[in-house]
Design a protein around this motif. Structure first.
Motif, PDB file in Angstrom:
ATOM      1  N   GLU A 109       0.843  -1.180   0.000  1.00 22.21           N
ATOM      2  CA  GLU A 109       0.000   0.000   0.000  1.00 22.21           C
ATOM      3  C   GLU A 109       0.883   1.236   0.000  1.00 22.21           C
ATOM      4  O   GLU A 109       2.046   1.186   0.385  1.00 22.21           O
ATOM      5  CB  GLU A 109      -0.982   0.005   1.169  1.00 22.21           C
ATOM      6  CG  GLU A 109      -0.366   0.058   2.536  1.00 22.21           C
ATOM      7  CD  GLU A 109      -1.430  -0.023   3.625  1.00 22.21           C
ATOM      8  OE1 GLU A 109      -2.518   0.570   3.484  1.00 22.21           O
ATOM      9  OE2 GLU A 109      -1.162  -0.674   4.637  1.00 22.21           O
ATOM     10  N   HIS A 110       0.297   2.311  -0.464  1.00 23.76           N
ATOM     11  CA  HIS A 110       0.992   3.593  -0.495  1.00 23.76           C
ATOM     12  C   HIS A 110      -0.009   4.661  -0.103  1.00 23.76           C
ATOM     13  O   HIS A 110      -1.128   4.684  -0.605  1.00 23.76           O
ATOM     14  CB  HIS A 110       1.545   3.879  -1.897  1.00 23.76           C
ATOM     15  CG  HIS A 110       2.159   5.224  -2.031  1.00 23.76           C
ATOM     16  ND1 HIS A 110       3.336   5.568  -1.411  1.00 23.76           N
ATOM     17  CD2 HIS A 110       1.752   6.332  -2.704  1.00 23.76           C
ATOM     18  CE1 HIS A 110       3.634   6.819  -1.703  1.00 23.76           C
ATOM     19  NE2 HIS A 110       2.678   7.308  -2.485  1.00 23.76           N
ATOM     20  N   ARG A 111       0.404   5.525   0.802  1.00 19.98           N
ATOM     21  CA  ARG A 111      -0.448   6.644   1.221  1.00 19.98           C
ATOM     22  C   ARG A 111       0.218   7.944   0.808  1.00 19.98           C
ATOM     23  O   ARG A 111       1.413   8.127   0.993  1.00 19.98           O
ATOM     24  CB  ARG A 111      -0.655   6.612   2.734  1.00 19.98           C
ATOM     25  CG  ARG A 111      -1.473   5.421   3.165  1.00 19.98           C
ATOM     26  CD  ARG A 111      -1.707   5.425   4.666  1.00 19.98           C
ATOM     27  NE  ARG A 111      -2.403   4.229   5.077  1.00 19.98           N
ATOM     28  CZ  ARG A 111      -3.721   4.144   5.253  1.00 19.98           C
ATOM     29  NH1 ARG A 111      -4.478   5.199   5.052  1.00 19.98           N
ATOM     30  NH2 ARG A 111      -4.275   3.019   5.628  1.00 19.98           N
ATOM     31  N   ARG A 116      -5.109   6.544  -0.545  1.00 18.59           N
ATOM     32  CA  ARG A 116      -4.543   5.241  -0.168  1.00 18.59           C
ATOM     33  C   ARG A 116      -4.609   4.347  -1.395  1.00 18.59           C
ATOM     34  O   ARG A 116      -5.659   4.189  -2.001  1.00 18.59           O
ATOM     35  CB  ARG A 116      -5.327   4.620   0.976  1.00 18.59           C
ATOM     36  CG  ARG A 116      -4.796   3.262   1.386  1.00 18.59           C
ATOM     37  CD  ARG A 116      -5.540   2.713   2.603  1.00 18.59           C
ATOM     38  NE  ARG A 116      -5.132   1.355   2.869  1.00 18.59           N
ATOM     39  CZ  ARG A 116      -5.967   0.337   3.032  1.00 18.59           C
ATOM     40  NH1 ARG A 116      -7.273   0.528   3.000  1.00 18.59           N
ATOM     41  NH2 ARG A 116      -5.508  -0.871   3.247  1.00 18.59           N
ATOM     42  N   TRP A 117      -3.453   3.797  -1.756  1.00 18.07           N
ATOM     43  CA  TRP A 117      -3.337   2.970  -2.954  1.00 18.07           C
ATOM     44  C   TRP A 117      -3.004   1.538  -2.576  1.00 18.07           C
ATOM     45  O   TRP A 117      -2.195   1.297  -1.683  1.00 18.07           O
ATOM     46  CB  TRP A 117      -2.224   3.499  -3.851  1.00 18.07           C
ATOM     47  CG  TRP A 117      -2.520   4.811  -4.456  1.00 18.07           C
ATOM     48  CD1 TRP A 117      -2.245   6.045  -3.930  1.00 18.07           C
ATOM     49  CD2 TRP A 117      -3.165   5.040  -5.699  1.00 18.07           C
ATOM     50  NE1 TRP A 117      -2.670   7.020  -4.787  1.00 18.07           N
ATOM     51  CE2 TRP A 117      -3.241   6.441  -5.877  1.00 18.07           C
ATOM     52  CE3 TRP A 117      -3.677   4.208  -6.681  1.00 18.07           C
ATOM     53  CZ2 TRP A 117      -3.804   7.011  -7.007  1.00 18.07           C
ATOM     54  CZ3 TRP A 117      -4.241   4.781  -7.800  1.00 18.07           C
ATOM     55  CH2 TRP A 117      -4.300   6.162  -7.957  1.00 18.07           C
ATOM     56  N   ARG A 132      -6.886   2.661  -6.467  1.00 17.23           N
ATOM     57  CA  ARG A 132      -7.009   3.635  -5.385  1.00 17.23           C
ATOM     58  C   ARG A 132      -8.132   3.176  -4.462  1.00 17.23           C
ATOM     59  O   ARG A 132      -9.237   2.897  -4.907  1.00 17.23           O
ATOM     60  CB  ARG A 132      -7.298   5.016  -5.961  1.00 17.23           C
ATOM     61  CG  ARG A 132      -7.264   6.095  -4.907  1.00 17.23           C
ATOM     62  CD  ARG A 132      -7.363   7.455  -5.523  1.00 17.23           C
ATOM     63  NE  ARG A 132      -7.451   8.435  -4.463  1.00 17.23           N
ATOM     64  CZ  ARG A 132      -7.184   9.703  -4.625  1.00 17.23           C
ATOM     65  NH1 ARG A 132      -6.796  10.141  -5.800  1.00 17.23           N
ATOM     66  NH2 ARG A 132      -7.293  10.533  -3.629  1.00 17.23           N
TER      67      ARG A 132
END
Length: 134
Positions: A109-111, A116-117, A132
């Motif tokens: 995940e990436h924020r 938030r992805w 997303r």
């Protein structure tokens, strides 16, 4: 007479397909996606590696995207990501992440701000799928 029916049927098929949603957006490179505003619009997270290529962004923002990359960029890219801490609430997305895991993909995940992805990537295949979540 038959030709008229064929044209009418073709028109009906085109109308149905148009009603099903827009066409995905394809980009040859990260630079092309950036020039089209995909990162600024929040359609892609700004973590794609320089070798990112054959990028497809689905027509609906929440339908996700995918891209290919050089396996040499996997470690630097995933260093910017966190392992997926908790599965999304959506059972369809949960099933998709599990199926991709069985196929050798890892979930991250990436924020970025409020975004938030979810990224599901494979070093061996040089490919990431993403969507997303928020």
């Amino acid at each position: 007479m038959c030709r008229g029916r064929t044209l009418a049927a073709a028109g009906l098929v085109a109308l149905v397909l148009a009603a099903c949603g827009g066409r995905p957006l394809d980009f040859a490179s990260v630079q092309d996606a950036r020039a089209a505003g995909m990162f600024e619009q929040g359609r892609l997270p700004d973590v794609l590696p320089p070798s990112g290529a054959l990028i497809r962004v689905e027509a609906e923002a929440d339908d996700g995207a995918y891209f290919h990359f050089s396996s040499a960029d996997y470690a630097p890219m995933t260093a910017k990501l966190s392992p997926l801490a908790a599965m999304p609430d959506d059972p369809v997305v949960q099933s998709w992440v599990k199926r991709k895991g069985l196929a050798g993909y890892s979930a991250f995940e990436h924020r970025a701000g409020a975004a938030r992805w979810l990224l599901v990537c494979s070093e061996a295949k040089g490919r990431c799928y993403l969507r997303r979540l928020a």
